[in-house]
Design a protein around this motif. Structure first.
Motif, PDB file in Angstrom:
ATOM      1  N   GLY A   1       4.630   8.501 -12.104  1.00 47.67           N
ATOM      2  CA  GLY A   1       3.363   9.156 -12.344  1.00 47.67           C
ATOM      3  C   GLY A   1       2.219   8.408 -11.683  1.00 47.67           C
ATOM      4  O   GLY A   1       1.079   8.480 -12.148  1.00 47.67           O
ATOM      5  N   TRP A   2       2.522   7.665 -10.592  1.00 50.22           N
ATOM      6  CA  TRP A   2       1.498   6.864  -9.934  1.00 50.22           C
ATOM      7  C   TRP A   2       0.953   7.591  -8.711  1.00 50.22           C
ATOM      8  O   TRP A   2       1.716   8.142  -7.921  1.00 50.22           O
ATOM      9  N   PRO A   3      -0.356   7.511  -8.513  1.00 49.86           N
ATOM     10  CA  PRO A   3      -0.924   7.984  -7.244  1.00 49.86           C
ATOM     11  C   PRO A   3      -0.716   6.910  -6.170  1.00 49.86           C
ATOM     12  O   PRO A   3      -0.222   5.827  -6.475  1.00 49.86           O
ATOM     13  N   ALA A   4      -1.119   7.205  -4.968  1.00 51.97           N
ATOM     14  CA  ALA A   4      -1.066   6.197  -3.905  1.00 51.97           C
ATOM     15  C   ALA A   4      -2.014   5.055  -4.260  1.00 51.97           C
ATOM     16  O   ALA A   4      -3.104   5.290  -4.791  1.00 51.97           O
ATOM     17  N   MET A   5      -1.585   3.831  -4.014  1.00 52.77           N
ATOM     18  CA  MET A   5      -2.430   2.662  -4.337  1.00 52.77           C
ATOM     19  C   MET A   5      -1.839   1.418  -3.707  1.00 52.77           C
ATOM     20  O   MET A   5      -0.738   1.433  -3.165  1.00 52.77           O
ATOM     21  N   THR A   6      -2.581   0.353  -3.802  1.00 56.18           N
ATOM     22  CA  THR A   6      -2.085  -0.941  -3.344  1.00 56.18           C
ATOM     23  C   THR A   6      -1.853  -1.803  -4.576  1.00 56.18           C
ATOM     24  O   THR A   6      -2.739  -1.926  -5.424  1.00 56.18           O
ATOM     25  N   MET A   7      -0.646  -2.320  -4.681  1.00 55.58           N
ATOM     26  CA  MET A   7      -0.330  -3.128  -5.859  1.00 55.58           C
ATOM     27  C   MET A   7       0.831  -4.071  -5.557  1.00 55.58           C
ATOM     28  O   MET A   7       1.575  -3.869  -4.594  1.00 55.58           O
ATOM     29  N   GLY A   8       0.942  -5.085  -6.365  1.00 60.55           N
ATOM     30  CA  GLY A   8       2.014  -6.063  -6.189  1.00 60.55           C
ATOM     31  C   GLY A   8       3.205  -5.714  -7.052  1.00 60.55           C
ATOM     32  O   GLY A   8       3.059  -5.179  -8.149  1.00 60.55           O
ATOM     33  N   PHE A   9       4.389  -6.012  -6.500  1.00 58.99           N
ATOM     34  CA  PHE A   9       5.634  -5.789  -7.239  1.00 58.99           C
ATOM     35  C   PHE A   9       6.438  -7.081  -7.260  1.00 58.99           C
ATOM     36  O   PHE A   9       6.458  -7.820  -6.272  1.00 58.99           O
ATOM     37  N   LYS A  10       7.126  -7.295  -8.342  1.00 61.71           N
ATOM     38  CA  LYS A  10       8.089  -8.394  -8.387  1.00 61.71           C
ATOM     39  C   LYS A  10       9.274  -8.030  -7.498  1.00 61.71           C
ATOM     40  O   LYS A  10       9.629  -6.850  -7.381  1.00 61.71           O
TER      41      LYS A  10
ATOM     42  N   ASP B   1       0.910  -1.155   0.000  1.00 59.71           N
ATOM     43  CA  ASP B   1       0.000   0.000   0.000  1.00 59.71           C
ATOM     44  C   ASP B   1       0.939   1.192   0.000  1.00 59.71           C
ATOM     45  O   ASP B   1       1.445   1.597   1.038  1.00 59.71           O
ATOM     46  N   HIS B   2       1.241   1.712  -1.184  1.00 57.39           N
ATOM     47  CA  HIS B   2       2.315   2.707  -1.299  1.00 57.39           C
ATOM     48  C   HIS B   2       1.789   4.115  -1.528  1.00 57.39           C
ATOM     49  O   HIS B   2       0.668   4.306  -2.013  1.00 57.39           O
ATOM     50  N   GLY B   3       2.600   5.066  -1.183  1.00 55.84           N
ATOM     51  CA  GLY B   3       2.285   6.471  -1.421  1.00 55.84           C
ATOM     52  C   GLY B   3       2.536   6.818  -2.876  1.00 55.84           C
ATOM     53  O   GLY B   3       2.958   5.963  -3.660  1.00 55.84           O
TER      54      GLY B   3
HETATM   55 CU   LIG Z   1       1.147   1.398  -7.596  1.00 50.98          CU
END
Ligand SMILES: [Cu+2]
Length: 136
Positions: free
Chosen positions: A93-102, A85-87
């Protein structure tokens, strides 16, 4: 008669030489400064432009690095992903969101859900891979 003929020949030769010599020296003199200035104009900006452009363009074309902060919401040690859950990440150019990363198995093993972390991302083709992660 002989003298006049000789003088006429001498004049004709002189005129001929002068006529040949003038255009020849004009032609030789005119292109020389043009060629010199054209070479100066092309050699002066050319080395500067490719080095400057390539220096700037090589980085984004290959990969861009970004830094972010967030909270780990899930860790998948099988798929080697860390969900954050990142800022906002300005570099991507990304807003804050929750996403998966390798992430590498070594990095995935360092964190667990609930950890507050700072991380480094390698951005490539719209996707991000975590290259470093530190608990806060
Ligand atoms: Cu993201």
């Amino acid at each position: 008669m002989k003298l006049i003929f000789a003088t006429a020949t001498a004049l004709a030769l002189t005129a001929g030489l002068a006529a040949c010599g003038k255009p020849a020296s004009k032609q030789a003199a005119a292109p020389a400064p043009e060629a010199a200035s054209a070479m100066a104009a092309s050699t002066t900006p050319d080395p500067a432009a490719p080095t400057g452009d390539m220096g700037k363009m090589a980085m984004p074309a290959a990969a861009k690095m970004a830094k972010g902060q967030g909270t780990v919401t899930a860790v998948d040690t099988t798929a080697n992903t860390i969900t954050l859950d990142h800022g906002p990440i300005a570099e991507a150019g990304w807003p804050a969101m929750t996403m998966g990363f390798k992430a590498s198995p070594a990095l995935v093993a360092q964190v667990k859900a609930g950890d507050k972390v700072a991380f480094d991302l390698k951005l490539e083709g719209g996707a991000g891979e975590i290259t470093a992660i530190q608990k806060q």
